[in-house]
Design a protein around this motif. Structure first.
Motif, PDB file in Angstrom:
ATOM      1  N   ASP A   1      -4.931   2.475  10.430  1.00  0.00           N
ATOM      2  CA  ASP A   1      -5.644   2.937  11.619  1.00  0.00           C
ATOM      3  C   ASP A   1      -7.144   3.034  11.410  1.00  0.00           C
ATOM      4  O   ASP A   1      -7.872   3.289  12.346  1.00  0.00           O
ATOM      5  CB  ASP A   1      -5.096   4.298  12.061  1.00  0.00           C
ATOM      6  CG  ASP A   1      -5.055   5.299  10.929  1.00  0.00           C
ATOM      7  OD1 ASP A   1      -5.360   4.904   9.799  1.00  0.00           O
ATOM      8  OD2 ASP A   1      -4.715   6.461  11.174  1.00  0.00           O
ATOM      9  N   LEU A   2      -7.616   2.839  10.182  1.00  0.00           N
ATOM     10  CA  LEU A   2      -9.062   2.938   9.947  1.00  0.00           C
ATOM     11  C   LEU A   2      -9.585   1.578   9.493  1.00  0.00           C
ATOM     12  O   LEU A   2      -9.188   1.071   8.442  1.00  0.00           O
ATOM     13  CB  LEU A   2      -9.354   4.003   8.893  1.00  0.00           C
ATOM     14  CG  LEU A   2     -10.827   4.233   8.578  1.00  0.00           C
ATOM     15  CD1 LEU A   2     -11.558   4.700   9.805  1.00  0.00           C
ATOM     16  CD2 LEU A   2     -10.989   5.240   7.489  1.00  0.00           C
TER      17      LEU A   2
ATOM     18  N   ARG B   1      -2.812  -6.622  15.015  1.00  0.00           N
ATOM     19  CA  ARG B   1      -2.043  -5.698  15.867  1.00  0.00           C
ATOM     20  C   ARG B   1      -0.834  -5.156  15.126  1.00  0.00           C
ATOM     21  O   ARG B   1      -0.531  -3.969  15.197  1.00  0.00           O
ATOM     22  CB  ARG B   1      -1.589  -6.423  17.135  1.00  0.00           C
ATOM     23  CG  ARG B   1      -2.712  -6.607  18.091  1.00  0.00           C
ATOM     24  CD  ARG B   1      -2.267  -6.916  19.492  1.00  0.00           C
ATOM     25  NE  ARG B   1      -3.473  -7.185  20.259  1.00  0.00           N
ATOM     26  CZ  ARG B   1      -4.236  -6.233  20.771  1.00  0.00           C
ATOM     27  NH1 ARG B   1      -3.900  -4.978  20.609  1.00  0.00           N
ATOM     28  NH2 ARG B   1      -5.337  -6.539  21.423  1.00  0.00           N
TER      29      ARG B   1
ATOM     30  N   LEU C   1      -9.045  -2.559   5.188  1.00  0.00           N
ATOM     31  CA  LEU C   1      -8.330  -1.628   6.063  1.00  0.00           C
ATOM     32  C   LEU C   1      -7.834  -0.449   5.247  1.00  0.00           C
ATOM     33  O   LEU C   1      -7.565  -0.569   4.054  1.00  0.00           O
ATOM     34  CB  LEU C   1      -7.126  -2.328   6.714  1.00  0.00           C
ATOM     35  CG  LEU C   1      -7.412  -3.614   7.464  1.00  0.00           C
ATOM     36  CD1 LEU C   1      -6.130  -4.151   8.035  1.00  0.00           C
ATOM     37  CD2 LEU C   1      -8.409  -3.370   8.565  1.00  0.00           C
TER      38      LEU C   1
ATOM     39  N   TRP D   1      -9.507  -2.643  16.772  1.00  0.00           N
ATOM     40  CA  TRP D   1     -10.274  -1.481  16.307  1.00  0.00           C
ATOM     41  C   TRP D   1     -11.635  -1.546  16.980  1.00  0.00           C
ATOM     42  O   TRP D   1     -12.349  -2.559  16.848  1.00  0.00           O
ATOM     43  CB  TRP D   1     -10.469  -1.519  14.801  1.00  0.00           C
ATOM     44  CG  TRP D   1      -9.211  -1.388  14.006  1.00  0.00           C
ATOM     45  CD1 TRP D   1      -8.537  -0.240  13.731  1.00  0.00           C
ATOM     46  CD2 TRP D   1      -8.486  -2.441  13.364  1.00  0.00           C
ATOM     47  NE1 TRP D   1      -7.441  -0.507  12.966  1.00  0.00           N
ATOM     48  CE2 TRP D   1      -7.386  -1.841  12.723  1.00  0.00           C
ATOM     49  CE3 TRP D   1      -8.659  -3.813  13.282  1.00  0.00           C
ATOM     50  CZ2 TRP D   1      -6.459  -2.596  12.001  1.00  0.00           C
ATOM     51  CZ3 TRP D   1      -7.742  -4.559  12.570  1.00  0.00           C
ATOM     52  CH2 TRP D   1      -6.653  -3.942  11.933  1.00  0.00           C
TER      53      TRP D   1
ATOM     54  N   SER E   1       4.871   1.138  11.891  1.00  0.00           N
ATOM     55  CA  SER E   1       4.895   2.526  11.414  1.00  0.00           C
ATOM     56  C   SER E   1       4.810   2.604   9.895  1.00  0.00           C
ATOM     57  O   SER E   1       4.408   3.629   9.353  1.00  0.00           O
ATOM     58  CB  SER E   1       6.163   3.216  11.901  1.00  0.00           C
ATOM     59  OG  SER E   1       7.284   2.565  11.329  1.00  0.00           O
TER      60      SER E   1
ATOM     61  N   SER F   1      -5.311   3.267   5.668  1.00  0.00           N
ATOM     62  CA  SER F   1      -4.398   4.056   6.486  1.00  0.00           C
ATOM     63  C   SER F   1      -4.616   5.527   6.173  1.00  0.00           C
ATOM     64  O   SER F   1      -4.379   5.965   5.040  1.00  0.00           O
ATOM     65  CB  SER F   1      -2.954   3.664   6.188  1.00  0.00           C
ATOM     66  OG  SER F   1      -2.093   4.616   6.749  1.00  0.00           O
ATOM     67  N   THR F   2      -5.063   6.280   7.183  1.00  0.00           N
ATOM     68  CA  THR F   2      -5.217   7.721   6.964  1.00  0.00           C
ATOM     69  C   THR F   2      -3.874   8.424   6.956  1.00  0.00           C
ATOM     70  O   THR F   2      -3.778   9.551   6.492  1.00  0.00           O
ATOM     71  CB  THR F   2      -6.091   8.336   8.067  1.00  0.00           C
ATOM     72  OG1 THR F   2      -5.500   8.037   9.313  1.00  0.00           O
ATOM     73  CG2 THR F   2      -7.477   7.781   8.015  1.00  0.00           C
ATOM     74  N   VAL F   3      -2.829   7.782   7.450  1.00  0.00           N
ATOM     75  CA  VAL F   3      -1.500   8.399   7.491  1.00  0.00           C
ATOM     76  C   VAL F   3      -0.825   8.269   6.130  1.00  0.00           C
ATOM     77  O   VAL F   3      -0.341   9.243   5.564  1.00  0.00           O
ATOM     78  CB  VAL F   3      -0.655   7.745   8.601  1.00  0.00           C
ATOM     79  CG1 VAL F   3       0.692   8.409   8.673  1.00  0.00           C
ATOM     80  CG2 VAL F   3      -1.366   7.818   9.921  1.00  0.00           C
TER      81      VAL F   3
ATOM     82  N   ARG G   1       0.529   1.089   9.452  1.00  0.00           N
ATOM     83  CA  ARG G   1      -0.329   2.068  10.135  1.00  0.00           C
ATOM     84  C   ARG G   1      -1.758   2.054   9.579  1.00  0.00           C
ATOM     85  O   ARG G   1      -2.304   3.071   9.161  1.00  0.00           O
ATOM     86  CB  ARG G   1       0.292   3.472  10.024  1.00  0.00           C
ATOM     87  CG  ARG G   1      -0.310   4.507  10.963  1.00  0.00           C
ATOM     88  CD  ARG G   1      -0.061   4.288  12.399  1.00  0.00           C
ATOM     89  NE  ARG G   1       1.270   4.736  12.782  1.00  0.00           N
ATOM     90  CZ  ARG G   1       1.852   4.409  13.923  1.00  0.00           C
ATOM     91  NH1 ARG G   1       1.251   3.632  14.762  1.00  0.00           N
ATOM     92  NH2 ARG G   1       3.054   4.844  14.213  1.00  0.00           N
TER      93      ARG G   1
ATOM     94  N   ARG H   1      -1.806  -2.574  12.511  1.00  0.00           N
ATOM     95  CA  ARG H   1      -2.205  -1.284  13.045  1.00  0.00           C
ATOM     96  C   ARG H   1      -1.007  -0.526  13.605  1.00  0.00           C
ATOM     97  O   ARG H   1      -0.883   0.680  13.412  1.00  0.00           O
ATOM     98  CB  ARG H   1      -3.235  -1.469  14.164  1.00  0.00           C
ATOM     99  CG  ARG H   1      -3.810  -0.159  14.648  1.00  0.00           C
ATOM    100  CD  ARG H   1      -4.592  -0.302  15.911  1.00  0.00           C
ATOM    101  NE  ARG H   1      -3.758  -0.795  17.005  1.00  0.00           N
ATOM    102  CZ  ARG H   1      -4.168  -0.926  18.259  1.00  0.00           C
ATOM    103  NH1 ARG H   1      -5.395  -0.647  18.572  1.00  0.00           N
ATOM    104  NH2 ARG H   1      -3.357  -1.386  19.200  1.00  0.00           N
ATOM    105  N   ASP H   2      -0.090  -1.221  14.302  1.00  0.00           N
ATOM    106  CA  ASP H   2       0.949  -0.527  15.070  1.00  0.00           C
ATOM    107  C   ASP H   2       2.232  -0.295  14.293  1.00  0.00           C
ATOM    108  O   ASP H   2       3.003   0.591  14.655  1.00  0.00           O
ATOM    109  CB  ASP H   2       1.268  -1.335  16.335  1.00  0.00           C
ATOM    110  CG  ASP H   2       0.075  -1.367  17.268  1.00  0.00           C
ATOM    111  OD1 ASP H   2      -0.751  -0.450  17.157  1.00  0.00           O
ATOM    112  OD2 ASP H   2      -0.035  -2.303  18.062  1.00  0.00           O
TER     113      ASP H   2
END
Lengths: 165, 165
Positions: free
Chosen positions: A53-54, A42, A76, A104, A48, A78-80, A51, A45-46
Motif C-alpha cells: 500500500d505504500l 493493481r 514498494l 498509487w 490480501s 507494505s505497511t500491513v 498488500r 496493491r489489492d
C-alpha cells in the motif's frame, strides 16, 4: 513475508506474466514486462497477502549502450505486512511506461521527476510536465549523453556585473 | 532663480554629506536574508545571542525587500531561483548593497552542474564576498565590518537620484 516467500508467491500468482523473480541481497526483485505492468500493480496493491500500500520510490537507470536503454525501478512497501519489493522494467527510449498514478496517487510527482530527469514517458499520466527544472530547459540532464558542462541559464549572465555604486 | 546644481559636479559640502550619511547608514543596516541552504544555520547563529550582529546595528532583518538596505544571499542559487533573486534585488530601494554569504553564493561552491548558478555576481552586483563553507560567524562579522567601511567611505546622494541600472 520473507523475500523468499514473496518470490514464491509471485511465481504461483502470476505464472503467465513473464516475470523474472529472484532474491537479490535479501531483497525480493522482479523484472516485469512493460505491457503487463498496470495489471501487476493493481494485483500487488489489492491482494490480501501482498498488500503493497505504500509506493516508496520510482527512479531510472540509463544504460547507454544496452538495447532497451533504460531501467525503471519501483520500490514498494507494505505497511500491513512489513515487506518490500523492487520491480524493474526495461524500456527503450521512445516506448511509454504505463503510469502508476492511477493505482498509487503519490506516483504522480515521482513520475514527473523521472520524466524531468530522464525523459521517460508515462502513458495515462494526468499532467506529465517538468517537476524540478524550468520549462525553458532543453533535454534531460541525468541521461548519460547529456553534456556534463552544458548550462542553460534563464537570465543573461554578465561577469562581473558589479556597478560601482 | 535658476538652480545651478549639475549632477556631474561635486555639490558643495559633499565630503561632509558623505561622512554624515555614511556614518548614519553604516550603523542602521536593515538586512534582507535570502536564505536558501545550510548557510542559513550560520546566519542564525550570527544573528542570535552569542555573536549578535545587533552590536553592529544590523540586528533587525526585514522580510520585505522594500524595507531593506542590504541583501544577504545565503546559500546556493540555481537557475530556476535566479529569476526570483533578481526580482527581489530590483524591488529594493536605493541605496542598497549585496553580500554573497558563503562559497555557494560567491562562486557556486562545490556544485558545478546543470542547475547551479556559478556565483550570484553573474546576475547582480555584489559588494562583499564572505568565503567559507559555511563561513564561521567571525568571518561574517568581518564581512559586515568590511561592508560598513565601504558604506562609510563611498559617495552618498543627499537627494533621490534615478539610477540607470
Amino acid at each position: 513475508m520473507t523475500p523468499e516467500e514473496i518470490v514464491g508467491r509471485l511465481n504461483e500468482h502470476f505464472p503467465q506474466a513473464g516475470l523474472d523473480n529472484r532474491v537479490d541481497k535479501d531483497h525480493a526483485v522482479t523484472v516485469a514486462p512493460v505491457d503487463r505492468l498496470e495489471e501487476l500493480f493493481r494485483e500487488l496493491r489489492d491482494d490480501s497477502e501482498f498488500r503493497f500500500d505504500l509506493f516508496m520510490d520510482i527512479t531510472a537507470v540509463d544504460w547507454l549502450e544496452r538495447a532497451p536503454r533504460f531501467d525503471v525501478v519501483y520500490h514498494l512497501y507494505s505497511t500491513v505486512h512489513n515487506h518490500r519489493l523492487r520491480i524493474k522494467v526495461m524500456v527503450s527510449e521512445n516506448k511509454p511506461v504505463p503510469s502508476a498514478s492511477g493505482v498509487w496517487v503519490v506516483a504522480d510527482p515521482m513520475e514527473r521527476e523521472v520524466w524531468d530527469m530522464y525523459g521517460i514517458k508515462f502513458s495515462g499520466h494526468p499532467n506529465l510536465t517538468r517537476l524540478l527544472l524550468y520549462e525553458e530547459f532543453k533535454g534531460h540532464p541525468l541521461r548519460k549523453d547529456y553534456p556534463y558542462d552544458k548550462r542553460q541559464p534563464i537570465l543573461e549572465e554578465t561577469w562581473p556585473s558589479r556597478d560601482q555604486g | 532663480m535658476e538652480i545651478s546644481y549639475k549632477p556631474q559636479e561635486k555639490p558643495p559640502y559633499q565630503n561632509a554629506i558623505d561622512r554624515i550619511l555614511g556614518w548614519g547608514r553604516k550603523y542602521s543596516i536593515f538586512m534582507y536574508p535570502f536564505v536558501t541552504a545550510c548557510c542559513g544555520m550560520e546566519y542564525m547563529s550570527v544573528a542570535s545571542g552569542h555573536y549578535d550582529i545587533d552590536r553592529f546595528g544590523a540586528g533587525l532583518p526585514r522580510f520585505s525587500p522594500r524595507q531593506a538596505d542590504v541583501m544577504l544571499v545565503v546559500g546556493t542559487i540555481n537557475f530556476k531561483n535566479s529569476v526570483v533573486l533578481r526580482t527581489v534585488w530590483d524591488q529594493m530601494c536605493e541605496p542598497k548593497w549585496c553580500v554573497a554569504f558563503g562559497a555557494c553564493a560567491s562562486i557556486g561552491g562545490p556544485y558545478n552542474n546543470y542547475a547551479t548558478l556559478q556565483g550570484i555576481d553573474r546576475i547582480l552586483p555584489v559588494h562583499v564576498y564572505i568565503p567559507g563553507c559555511p563561513p564561521r560567524p567571525e568571518a561574517v562579522l568581518d564581512g559586515l565590518m568590511k561592508l560598513q567601511d565601504m558604506i562609510q567611505n563611498q559617495k552618498h546622494d543627499l537627494f533621490w537620484k534615478k539610477r540607470e541600472s
